[in-house]
Design an enzyme around this catalytic site. Structure first.
Site, PDB file in Angstrom:
ATOM      1  N   SER A 145       1.419  -1.046   0.366  1.00 65.96           N
ATOM      2  CA  SER A 145       0.092   0.373   0.357  1.00 65.96           C
ATOM      3  C   SER A 145       0.697   1.017   0.233  1.00 65.96           C
ATOM      4  CB  SER A 145      -0.768   0.048   1.229  1.00 65.96           C
ATOM      5  OG  SER A 145      -1.876   1.502   1.559  1.00 65.96           O
ATOM      6  N   THR A 147       0.314   3.879   1.865  1.00 65.75           N
ATOM      7  CA  THR A 147       1.094   3.795   3.530  1.00 65.75           C
ATOM      8  C   THR A 147       2.057   3.067   3.969  1.00 65.75           C
ATOM      9  OG1 THR A 147      -0.629   3.931   5.295  1.00 65.75           O
ATOM     10  CG2 THR A 147      -0.438   2.020   4.644  1.00 65.75           C
ATOM     11  N   TYR A 169      -1.541  -0.580  10.997  1.00 67.20           N
ATOM     12  CA  TYR A 169      -1.637  -0.595  10.028  1.00 67.20           C
ATOM     13  C   TYR A 169      -0.155  -1.261   8.973  1.00 67.20           C
ATOM     14  CZ  TYR A 169      -3.391  -1.750   4.555  1.00 67.20           C
ATOM     15  OH  TYR A 169      -3.683  -2.203   3.433  1.00 67.20           O
ATOM     16  N   LYS A 173       2.018  -3.926   6.811  1.00 64.03           N
ATOM     17  CA  LYS A 173       2.913  -3.705   5.153  1.00 64.03           C
ATOM     18  C   LYS A 173       4.161  -3.797   4.815  1.00 64.03           C
ATOM     19  CE  LYS A 173      -1.471  -4.406   3.899  1.00 64.03           C
ATOM     20  NZ  LYS A 173      -1.625  -5.714   2.759  1.00 64.03           N
ATOM     21  N   ASN A 200      -5.204   5.135  -4.690  1.00 67.87           N
ATOM     22  CA  ASN A 200      -6.042   4.478  -3.389  1.00 67.87           C
ATOM     23  C   ASN A 200      -7.365   3.346  -5.007  1.00 67.87           C
ATOM     24  OD1 ASN A 200      -5.430   6.437  -2.473  1.00 67.87           O
ATOM     25  ND2 ASN A 200      -7.344   6.976  -1.271  1.00 67.87           N
ATOM     26  N   ARG A 254      -5.581  12.063  -3.915  1.00 68.74           N
ATOM     27  CA  ARG A 254      -4.844  10.927  -4.000  1.00 68.74           C
ATOM     28  C   ARG A 254      -5.032  10.693  -5.438  1.00 68.74           C
ATOM     29  NH1 ARG A 254      -4.598  12.340   0.706  1.00 68.74           N
ATOM     30  NH2 ARG A 254      -5.481  11.633   2.588  1.00 68.74           N
TER      31      ARG A 254
HETATM   32  P1  NAD Z   1     -10.811  -6.573   1.605  1.00 67.53           P
HETATM   33  O1  NAD Z   1     -10.798  -6.647   2.590  1.00 67.53           O
HETATM   34  O2  NAD Z   1     -12.143  -6.387   0.383  1.00 67.53           O
HETATM   35  O3  NAD Z   1     -10.180  -7.983   0.884  1.00 67.53           O
HETATM   36  C1  NAD Z   1      -9.864  -8.628   1.714  1.00 67.53           C
HETATM   37  C2  NAD Z   1     -10.042  -9.686   2.304  1.00 67.53           C
HETATM   38  O4  NAD Z   1      -9.469 -10.945   2.745  1.00 67.53           O
HETATM   39  C3  NAD Z   1     -11.699 -10.007   2.713  1.00 67.53           C
HETATM   40  O5  NAD Z   1     -12.018 -10.671   1.673  1.00 67.53           O
HETATM   41  C4  NAD Z   1     -10.966 -11.181   3.631  1.00 67.53           C
HETATM   42  O6  NAD Z   1     -12.832 -11.347   4.137  1.00 67.53           O
HETATM   43  C5  NAD Z   1     -10.164 -11.881   3.764  1.00 67.53           C
HETATM   44  N1  NAD Z   1      -9.104 -12.284   4.947  1.00 67.53           N
HETATM   45  C6  NAD Z   1      -9.088 -11.423   5.975  1.00 67.53           C
HETATM   46  N2  NAD Z   1      -8.795 -11.943   6.445  1.00 67.53           N
HETATM   47  C7  NAD Z   1      -8.216 -13.186   6.801  1.00 67.53           C
HETATM   48  C8  NAD Z   1      -8.298 -14.192   6.888  1.00 67.53           C
HETATM   49  N3  NAD Z   1      -7.491 -14.116   8.512  1.00 67.53           N
HETATM   50  N4  NAD Z   1      -8.301 -15.289   6.835  1.00 67.53           N
HETATM   51  C9  NAD Z   1      -8.528 -15.930   4.983  1.00 67.53           C
HETATM   52  N5  NAD Z   1      -9.036 -14.628   4.752  1.00 67.53           N
HETATM   53  C10 NAD Z   1      -8.843 -12.693   5.252  1.00 67.53           C
HETATM   54  O7  NAD Z   1      -9.507  -4.743   1.261  1.00 67.53           O
HETATM   55  P2  NAD Z   1      -9.223  -5.124  -0.331  1.00 67.53           P
HETATM   56  O8  NAD Z   1      -9.716  -3.371  -0.288  1.00 67.53           O
HETATM   57  O9  NAD Z   1      -9.736  -5.730  -1.107  1.00 67.53           O
HETATM   58  O10 NAD Z   1      -7.626  -4.792   0.089  1.00 67.53           O
HETATM   59  C11 NAD Z   1      -7.095  -6.177  -0.408  1.00 67.53           C
HETATM   60  C12 NAD Z   1      -5.549  -5.944  -0.399  1.00 67.53           C
HETATM   61  O11 NAD Z   1      -5.290  -4.540  -0.607  1.00 67.53           O
HETATM   62  C13 NAD Z   1      -4.850  -5.814   1.520  1.00 67.53           C
HETATM   63  O12 NAD Z   1      -3.835  -6.239   1.556  1.00 67.53           O
HETATM   64  C14 NAD Z   1      -4.963  -4.439   1.305  1.00 67.53           C
HETATM   65  O13 NAD Z   1      -4.086  -4.079   2.543  1.00 67.53           O
HETATM   66  C15 NAD Z   1      -4.201  -3.840   0.343  1.00 67.53           C
HETATM   67  N6  NAD Z   1      -4.873  -2.590  -0.037  1.00 67.53           N
HETATM   68  C16 NAD Z   1      -5.776  -1.950  -0.328  1.00 67.53           C
HETATM   69  C17 NAD Z   1      -6.369  -0.805  -0.808  1.00 67.53           C
HETATM   70  C18 NAD Z   1      -8.004  -0.497  -1.033  1.00 67.53           C
HETATM   71  O14 NAD Z   1      -7.770   0.981  -0.907  1.00 67.53           O
HETATM   72  N7  NAD Z   1      -8.534  -0.784  -1.095  1.00 67.53           N
HETATM   73  C19 NAD Z   1      -4.857   0.512  -0.718  1.00 67.53           C
HETATM   74  C20 NAD Z   1      -3.499  -0.455  -0.707  1.00 67.53           C
HETATM   75  C21 NAD Z   1      -3.656  -2.051   0.000  1.00 67.53           C
HETATM   76  C1  WQD Z   2      -9.805   9.574   0.624  1.00 73.16           C
HETATM   77  C2  WQD Z   2      -9.703  11.340   1.020  1.00 73.16           C
HETATM   78  C3  WQD Z   2     -10.215  11.958   3.624  1.00 73.16           C
HETATM   79  C4  WQD Z   2     -14.114  10.193   3.680  1.00 73.16           C
HETATM   80  C5  WQD Z   2      -7.085   4.546   3.098  1.00 73.16           C
HETATM   81  C6  WQD Z   2      -6.266   4.245   3.814  1.00 73.16           C
HETATM   82  C7  WQD Z   2      -4.715   4.120   2.844  1.00 73.16           C
HETATM   83  C8  WQD Z   2      -5.145   2.609   1.965  1.00 73.16           C
HETATM   84  C9  WQD Z   2      -6.637   3.689   1.252  1.00 73.16           C
HETATM   85  C10 WQD Z   2      -5.201   0.210   2.120  1.00 73.16           C
HETATM   86  C11 WQD Z   2      -8.889  11.452   2.295  1.00 73.16           C
HETATM   87  C12 WQD Z   2     -11.355  12.045   3.029  1.00 73.16           C
HETATM   88  C13 WQD Z   2     -12.839  10.306   3.595  1.00 73.16           C
HETATM   89  C14 WQD Z   2     -14.887  11.077   4.396  1.00 73.16           C
HETATM   90  C15 WQD Z   2     -13.773  12.787   3.654  1.00 73.16           C
HETATM   91  N1  WQD Z   2      -5.456   1.861   2.227  1.00 73.16           N
HETATM   92  N2  WQD Z   2     -12.272  11.603   3.407  1.00 73.16           N
HETATM   93  N3  WQD Z   2     -14.411  12.392   3.912  1.00 73.16           N
HETATM   94  O1  WQD Z   2      -6.951   7.256   3.478  1.00 73.16           O
HETATM   95  O2  WQD Z   2      -6.588   7.668   1.033  1.00 73.16           O
HETATM   96  O3  WQD Z   2      -6.342   5.688   2.360  1.00 73.16           O
HETATM   97  O4  WQD Z   2      -7.211   3.628   1.905  1.00 73.16           O
HETATM   98  O5  WQD Z   2      -3.452   0.728   2.185  1.00 73.16           O
HETATM   99  O6  WQD Z   2      -3.888   3.282   3.971  1.00 73.16           O
HETATM  100  O7  WQD Z   2      -5.828   5.185   4.387  1.00 73.16           O
HETATM  101  O8  WQD Z   2      -8.419   6.841   1.307  1.00 73.16           O
HETATM  102  O9  WQD Z   2     -10.936   6.924   1.165  1.00 73.16           O
HETATM  103  O10 WQD Z   2     -10.741   7.060   2.675  1.00 73.16           O
HETATM  104  O11 WQD Z   2      -9.386   8.899   1.972  1.00 73.16           O
HETATM  105  O12 WQD Z   2     -13.225  13.529   3.358  1.00 73.16           O
HETATM  106  O13 WQD Z   2     -16.127  10.331   4.974  1.00 73.16           O
HETATM  107  O14 WQD Z   2     -10.841  11.828   0.996  1.00 73.16           O
HETATM  108  O15 WQD Z   2      -9.763  12.537   4.408  1.00 73.16           O
HETATM  109  O16 WQD Z   2      -7.943  12.452   1.836  1.00 73.16           O
HETATM  110  P1  WQD Z   2      -7.159   7.260   1.887  1.00 73.16           P
HETATM  111  P2  WQD Z   2     -10.351   7.123   1.752  1.00 73.16           P
END
Ligand code: NAD
Ligand code: WQD
Length: 377
Positions: A145, A147, A169, A173, A200, A254
């Protein structure tokens, strides 16, 4: 001509938002046998059922038996923390590679229940790597991520930026990337790993049949905006967290990337891990060093930043919903600008994220309006 046998690829967390789109993109290639393991902690098995349906409908009329098999995901239900559950997945024919997507991912929650985050995101990853090695499987694509960069000193952010995650979190990572890098360094003739740092991800599959379905009220901006537009949360107006950031309109910036572009990035990473190259492949031949560990990390972003207000406007255009919002104070942990420098992924993987913001919002809105209750919670 006989078909090449299918490579078996496991997607952990395959039922989740990102995992299910990766599964679908893999199924559509007809080159892999896709397996998934998920414990439904934050997802519904229905997502995998729909991926199989879409891929099966896309088969050509003259599809072979192998093609038909390649359109069906083999879904295991189970918690990754259980060795027994993971071993069941590896008990069949050899698994060639793993796309490790499963994780807990809520930044705020991660400081409330840190041990759960370390157990799932780090502990289960170590166990998964051990089980992979025991079964001779040494290829991993890892879901990282943006992050990991914390508050980046330079934007757009290159991969050379020091990793300084600011949440539990985020640290899980960074730890997993470190573990992968160390394992690759210790066994340069065996392990290969590619960490993809997502910015994002947003949007949904174009069919409107698959998308993001978070449990409870979404904390992330895009799913929140789409759920507000279908009439949810009428008593709780939209809040914009701060408009005093050093950005063009004062709200945070973002790098939103279409989920399908992001998912396609995983195909490139799988190809990069293998010694084979598809015809016309843009993957750099010397992606891994000849000597030393075969671990690489890449940003997956579009390379273009969008402010919160511009996303509200883009979703208004897509949904026709006139959002009312109030500006409140900054959300703890937010950083002003997280925009990727995707040059390395472009150069070495041939990665591109051509889908535009309007398409992303239209696809998101199609999914939300066709499935007001998501996968049927
Ligand atoms: P999500 O929660 O939709 O998907 C994660 C999946 O993992 C879910 O289906 C959940 O049920 C499963 N899971 C969680 N714990 C588990 C366990 N102990 N055993 C088996 N399955 C388990 O999240 P997502 O948005 O699809 O994110 C997927 C990956 O991408 C994650 O590693 C997350 O950290 C990373 N990521 C997400 C974002 C984002 O904005 N969505 C951004 C950066 C990185
Ligand atoms: C986006 C922007 C908020 C909600 C998060 C995790 C990051 C990654 C992706 C996994 C920000 C603003 C949001 C609201 C708002 N996940 N906002 N009102 O924070 O960029 O990233 O998801 O790795 O680790 O931190 O995404 O969608 O939460 O926010 O103003 O009700 O929208 O402040 O600027 P973010 P987000």
């Amino acid at each position: 001509m006989p078909q090449q046998p299918l490579k078996r690829v496991l997607v952990t967390g395959g039922a989740g938002y990102i995992g299910s789109h990766i599964v679908l993109i893999l199924l559509l290639t007809r080159q892999y046998k896709v397996l998934s393991i998920d414990n439904s902690h934050n997802s519904f098995p229905e997502a995998l059922k729909r991926a199989t349906e879409i891929a099966t409908e896309a088969l050509p009329a003259d599809a072979t038996e192998q093609d038909r098999d390649s359109a069906v995901v083999e879904a295991f239900s189970g918690d990754l923390r259980s060795r027994e559950n993971v071993e069941k997945v590896f008990a069949g024919s050899p698994v060639w590679g793993v796309i490790h997507v499963a994780a807990l991912k809520a930044v705020g929650e991660s400081s409330e229940i840190p041990l759960d985050y370390y157990a799932v995101n780090v502990g289960a990853t170590i166990q998964l790597l051990q089980i992979m090695a025991e079964h001779g499987c040494y290829n991993m694509v890892y879901s990282s991520s943006a992050t990991v960069y914390g508050t980046p000193p330079v934007v757009p952010i290159p991969e050379t930026t020091p990793l300084k995650a600011e949440s539990v979190y985020g640290r899980t990572k960074v730890m997993c990337e470190t573990i992968l890098s160390d394992v690759c360094t210790s066994y340069p003739d065996k392990w290969r790993a590619i960490s993809l740092r997502y910015f994002n991800p947003a949007g949904a599959h174009t069919s409107g049949r698959m998308g993001e379905d978070p449990r409870g009220k979404p904390g992330n901006l895009l799913p929140l905006l789409s759920q507000i537009a279908i009439g949810k949360f009428k008593d709780d107006p939209l809040k914009v967290f701060g408009n005093d950031y050093p950005t063009p309109d004062g709200t945070c910036v973002r790098d939103y990337i279409h989920i399908l572009d992001l998912a396609r990035g995983h195909l490139l990473a799988l190809e990069a891990l293998s010694d084979e190259r598809a015809p016309g492949s843009k993957i750099s031949p010397d992606i891994f060093p000849k000597q030393g560990g075969k671990f690489k990390a890449y940003n997956l972003g579009k390379g273009r930043g969008q402010s919160v207000l511009s996303m509200i406007e883009a979703m208004r255009k897509a949904s026709g919903f006139n959002y009312q919002y109030e500006i409140i104070g900054r959300r703890v942990g937010d950083v002003p600008d997280l925009t990727a420098d995707p040059a390395l992924a472009r150069k070495e993987l041939g990665f591109d994220a051509p889908l535009e913001l309007d398409t992303m919002c239209e696809d998101l809105w199609r999914w939300q309006s066709m499935n007001p209750d998501g996968y049927g919670q």
